[in-house]
Design a protein around this motif. Sequence first.
Motif, PDB file in Angstrom:
ATOM      1  N   MET A   1      23.009  51.498  52.811  1.00 23.84           N
ATOM      2  CA  MET A   1      22.910  51.753  51.519  1.00 23.84           C
ATOM      3  C   MET A   1      24.426  52.330  51.066  1.00 23.84           C
ATOM      4  SD  MET A   1      19.405  53.803  50.910  1.00 23.84           S
ATOM      5  CE  MET A   1      19.622  53.946  49.313  1.00 23.84           C
ATOM      6  N   LYS A   2      24.919  51.574  49.951  1.00 29.36           N
ATOM      7  CA  LYS A   2      26.348  52.031  49.522  1.00 29.36           C
ATOM      8  C   LYS A   2      26.361  53.140  48.563  1.00 29.36           C
ATOM      9  CE  LYS A   2      27.796  48.517  51.895  1.00 29.36           C
ATOM     10  NZ  LYS A   2      28.739  48.577  53.111  1.00 29.36           N
ATOM     11  N   THR A   3      27.050  54.073  48.687  1.00 31.45           N
ATOM     12  CA  THR A   3      27.116  55.274  47.956  1.00 31.45           C
ATOM     13  C   THR A   3      28.425  55.086  46.796  1.00 31.45           C
ATOM     14  OG1 THR A   3      28.704  56.484  49.169  1.00 31.45           O
ATOM     15  CG2 THR A   3      26.278  56.722  49.664  1.00 31.45           C
ATOM     16  N   LEU A   4      28.714  55.875  46.140  1.00 34.01           N
ATOM     17  CA  LEU A   4      29.941  56.071  45.039  1.00 34.01           C
ATOM     18  C   LEU A   4      30.962  56.186  45.708  1.00 34.01           C
ATOM     19  CD1 LEU A   4      31.172  55.916  42.347  1.00 34.01           C
ATOM     20  CD2 LEU A   4      30.913  58.350  42.125  1.00 34.01           C
ATOM     21  N   ASP A   5      30.860  56.915  47.011  1.00 35.93           N
ATOM     22  CA  ASP A   5      32.273  57.288  47.822  1.00 35.93           C
ATOM     23  C   ASP A   5      32.463  55.890  48.615  1.00 35.93           C
ATOM     24  OD1 ASP A   5      32.464  60.135  46.999  1.00 35.93           O
ATOM     25  OD2 ASP A   5      31.230  60.651  48.852  1.00 35.93           O
ATOM     26  N   ASP A   6      31.571  55.216  48.949  1.00 32.21           N
ATOM     27  CA  ASP A   6      31.733  53.920  49.628  1.00 32.21           C
ATOM     28  C   ASP A   6      32.599  52.995  48.580  1.00 32.21           C
ATOM     29  OD1 ASP A   6      30.749  54.355  51.973  1.00 32.21           O
ATOM     30  OD2 ASP A   6      28.377  53.628  51.113  1.00 32.21           O
ATOM     31  N   TYR A   7      32.313  53.049  47.399  1.00 39.81           N
ATOM     32  CA  TYR A   7      32.915  52.106  46.364  1.00 39.81           C
ATOM     33  C   TYR A   7      34.519  52.690  46.199  1.00 39.81           C
ATOM     34  CZ  TYR A   7      28.713  49.406  45.928  1.00 39.81           C
ATOM     35  OH  TYR A   7      27.688  48.398  46.287  1.00 39.81           O
ATOM     36  N   LEU A   8      34.487  53.897  46.200  1.00 36.22           N
ATOM     37  CA  LEU A   8      35.791  54.350  45.761  1.00 36.22           C
ATOM     38  C   LEU A   8      36.698  54.406  46.985  1.00 36.22           C
ATOM     39  CD1 LEU A   8      34.717  57.668  43.604  1.00 36.22           C
ATOM     40  CD2 LEU A   8      35.498  55.529  42.638  1.00 36.22           C
ATOM     41  N   SER A   9      36.102  54.476  48.110  1.00 34.51           N
ATOM     42  CA  SER A   9      36.951  54.383  49.331  1.00 34.51           C
ATOM     43  C   SER A   9      37.423  53.077  49.465  1.00 34.51           C
ATOM     44  CB  SER A   9      36.237  55.110  50.718  1.00 34.51           C
ATOM     45  OG  SER A   9      35.893  56.161  50.257  1.00 34.51           O
ATOM     46  N   GLY A  10      36.841  52.209  49.092  1.00 36.14           N
ATOM     47  CA  GLY A  10      36.892  50.798  49.326  1.00 36.14           C
ATOM     48  C   GLY A  10      35.790  49.765  49.777  1.00 36.14           C
ATOM     49  N   GLU A  11      35.285  48.753  49.324  1.00 34.74           N
ATOM     50  CA  GLU A  11      34.604  47.970  49.864  1.00 34.74           C
ATOM     51  C   GLU A  11      35.110  46.533  49.614  1.00 34.74           C
ATOM     52  OE1 GLU A  11      31.304  47.918  51.294  1.00 34.74           O
ATOM     53  OE2 GLU A  11      31.735  50.086  51.447  1.00 34.74           O
ATOM     54  N   VAL A  12      34.921  45.591  50.580  1.00 37.52           N
ATOM     55  CA  VAL A  12      34.856  44.053  50.405  1.00 37.52           C
ATOM     56  C   VAL A  12      33.850  43.232  50.016  1.00 37.52           C
ATOM     57  CG1 VAL A  12      35.921  42.036  51.496  1.00 37.52           C
ATOM     58  CG2 VAL A  12      37.022  44.250  51.790  1.00 37.52           C
ATOM     59  N   LEU A  13      33.488  43.066  48.794  1.00 35.37           N
ATOM     60  CA  LEU A  13      32.312  42.249  48.383  1.00 35.37           C
ATOM     61  C   LEU A  13      32.560  40.805  48.518  1.00 35.37           C
ATOM     62  CD1 LEU A  13      31.673  44.695  45.485  1.00 35.37           C
ATOM     63  CD2 LEU A  13      30.876  45.123  47.787  1.00 35.37           C
ATOM     64  N   LEU A  14      31.674  40.253  49.057  1.00 38.12           N
ATOM     65  CA  LEU A  14      31.671  38.528  49.067  1.00 38.12           C
ATOM     66  C   LEU A  14      30.612  38.031  48.076  1.00 38.12           C
ATOM     67  CD1 LEU A  14      31.790  37.792  52.961  1.00 38.12           C
ATOM     68  CD2 LEU A  14      33.683  38.406  51.139  1.00 38.12           C
ATOM     69  N   ILE A  15      31.093  37.522  46.981  1.00 36.63           N
ATOM     70  CA  ILE A  15      30.527  37.021  45.997  1.00 36.63           C
ATOM     71  C   ILE A  15      30.335  35.455  45.902  1.00 36.63           C
ATOM     72  CG2 ILE A  15      30.078  36.901  43.251  1.00 36.63           C
ATOM     73  CD1 ILE A  15      29.115  39.598  44.787  1.00 36.63           C
ATOM     74  N   ASP A  16      29.268  34.768  45.685  1.00 29.05           N
ATOM     75  CA  ASP A  16      29.110  33.109  45.342  1.00 29.05           C
ATOM     76  C   ASP A  16      29.176  33.204  44.151  1.00 29.05           C
ATOM     77  OD1 ASP A  16      28.724  30.406  45.479  1.00 29.05           O
ATOM     78  OD2 ASP A  16      26.807  30.683  46.699  1.00 29.05           O
ATOM     79  N   LYS A  17      30.608  32.702  43.540  1.00 27.52           N
ATOM     80  CA  LYS A  17      30.698  32.551  42.145  1.00 27.52           C
ATOM     81  C   LYS A  17      29.921  31.417  41.338  1.00 27.52           C
ATOM     82  CE  LYS A  17      34.161  30.516  40.037  1.00 27.52           C
ATOM     83  NZ  LYS A  17      33.477  29.707  38.891  1.00 27.52           N
ATOM     84  N   PRO A  18      29.346  31.766  40.516  1.00 28.88           N
ATOM     85  CA  PRO A  18      28.577  30.402  39.779  1.00 28.88           C
ATOM     86  C   PRO A  18      29.418  29.520  38.961  1.00 28.88           C
ATOM     87  CG  PRO A  18      28.139  32.701  38.680  1.00 28.88           C
ATOM     88  CD  PRO A  18      28.950  33.025  39.778  1.00 28.88           C
ATOM     89  N   LEU A  19      28.959  28.415  38.556  1.00 33.36           N
ATOM     90  CA  LEU A  19      29.587  27.353  37.859  1.00 33.36           C
ATOM     91  C   LEU A  19      29.964  28.086  36.414  1.00 33.36           C
ATOM     92  CD1 LEU A  19      30.564  24.430  38.043  1.00 33.36           C
ATOM     93  CD2 LEU A  19      28.254  23.878  37.105  1.00 33.36           C
ATOM     94  N   ASN A  20      30.872  27.740  35.943  1.00 34.04           N
ATOM     95  CA  ASN A  20      31.224  28.406  34.585  1.00 34.04           C
ATOM     96  C   ASN A  20      31.638  29.650  34.133  1.00 34.04           C
ATOM     97  OD1 ASN A  20      30.771  25.408  33.523  1.00 34.04           O
ATOM     98  ND2 ASN A  20      28.672  25.763  33.091  1.00 34.04           N
ATOM     99  N   TRP A  21      31.503  30.427  35.354  1.00 33.42           N
ATOM    100  CA  TRP A  21      32.139  31.640  35.226  1.00 33.42           C
ATOM    101  C   TRP A  21      33.630  31.823  35.605  1.00 33.42           C
ATOM    102  CZ3 TRP A  21      29.780  37.071  35.536  1.00 33.42           C
ATOM    103  CH2 TRP A  21      28.274  36.936  35.201  1.00 33.42           C
ATOM    104  N   THR A  22      34.459  32.726  35.012  1.00 32.63           N
ATOM    105  CA  THR A  22      35.825  32.698  35.627  1.00 32.63           C
ATOM    106  C   THR A  22      35.778  33.817  36.491  1.00 32.63           C
ATOM    107  OG1 THR A  22      36.527  34.581  33.857  1.00 32.63           O
ATOM    108  CG2 THR A  22      36.578  32.264  33.094  1.00 32.63           C
ATOM    109  N   SER A  23      36.696  33.728  37.267  1.00 32.74           N
ATOM    110  CA  SER A  23      37.005  35.084  38.555  1.00 32.74           C
ATOM    111  C   SER A  23      37.012  36.357  37.720  1.00 32.74           C
ATOM    112  CB  SER A  23      38.236  34.796  39.349  1.00 32.74           C
ATOM    113  OG  SER A  23      38.187  33.420  40.050  1.00 32.74           O
ATOM    114  N   PHE A  24      37.703  36.251  36.583  1.00 31.31           N
ATOM    115  CA  PHE A  24      37.740  37.579  35.873  1.00 31.31           C
ATOM    116  C   PHE A  24      36.554  38.115  35.262  1.00 31.31           C
ATOM    117  CE2 PHE A  24      39.449  39.908  31.981  1.00 31.31           C
ATOM    118  CZ  PHE A  24      40.056  40.868  32.613  1.00 31.31           C
ATOM    119  N   GLN A  25      35.754  37.092  34.842  1.00 34.23           N
ATOM    120  CA  GLN A  25      34.266  37.658  34.336  1.00 34.23           C
ATOM    121  C   GLN A  25      33.775  38.243  35.231  1.00 34.23           C
ATOM    122  OE1 GLN A  25      33.156  33.878  32.425  1.00 34.23           O
ATOM    123  NE2 GLN A  25      33.338  34.477  30.550  1.00 34.23           N
ATOM    124  N   VAL A  26      33.611  37.598  36.537  1.00 33.51           N
ATOM    125  CA  VAL A  26      32.837  38.199  37.695  1.00 33.51           C
ATOM    126  C   VAL A  26      33.590  39.418  37.853  1.00 33.51           C
ATOM    127  CG1 VAL A  26      32.578  37.999  40.299  1.00 33.51           C
ATOM    128  CG2 VAL A  26      32.431  35.921  38.750  1.00 33.51           C
TER     129      VAL A  26
END
Length: 238
Positions: A1-26
């Motif tokens: 389970m991820k906590t706020l400290d995890d996200y602030l300390s730094g996480e690498v998230l792998l996302i499968d970008k859907p069609l028609n989304w810009t990377s900036f929108q993700v």
Amino acid sequence: MKTLDDYLSGEVLLIDKPLNWTSFQVVNKLRWEIRQAFKIKKIKVGHAGTLDPLATGLLVICTGKMTKQIDTFQGQVKEYTGTIVLGSTTPSYDLESEINETFPIDHITEDLIYKTTQQFIGETQQFPPVFSALKKDGKRLYEFARAGEHVDIPSRTVNISEFEITKIDSSNSDSIHVNFRVVCSKGTYIRSLANDFGKALNSGAHLSVLRRTKIGDFDVTKAHSIEDFIANLTTDKQ
């Protein structure tokens, strides 16, 4: 389970970008969801390598202190799969714009297609598409293109280590659909590769499908959809 400290300390998230989304929108969507889940005003979130809206696949997202590693991830080798359509071109080199010219394909054999891939293996000079987010004189190239303004774009050195043809569909009389897999360096435009491939075959070509499958050791098979990330984020918060 991820906590706020995890996200602030730094996480690498792998996302499968859907069609028609810009990377900036993700990036904006994930940043907003993290802020809402943990009731915080700000958090650093960024992506390691843009994907065009018409492309799907692996987007590496960094949070917190891991955003300092974005340049490192961006510099890693990438793998793509997709489809090149032989017999016609578009100004954007993909389906963002309409077909502007057609070309003969009667002379193109499967053997010629396989042999022509070898011309692109190794270090080569490539011109980025004019419909791209690269900047010249402080302006995005696609802004020049949409305004009908000519702009000189310098070539760049890229490296393609693998260019594999996985399927050839010649059932259509006016086009040939070529499925491929490419492994390449940072800065390689697969749209430009498709356009150059068509020229090398004495025809024309554009990209109809593109999916990024790998960045370095990161694989899209390990990536989550945006919906799954949000669901897991809510679960983690509880």
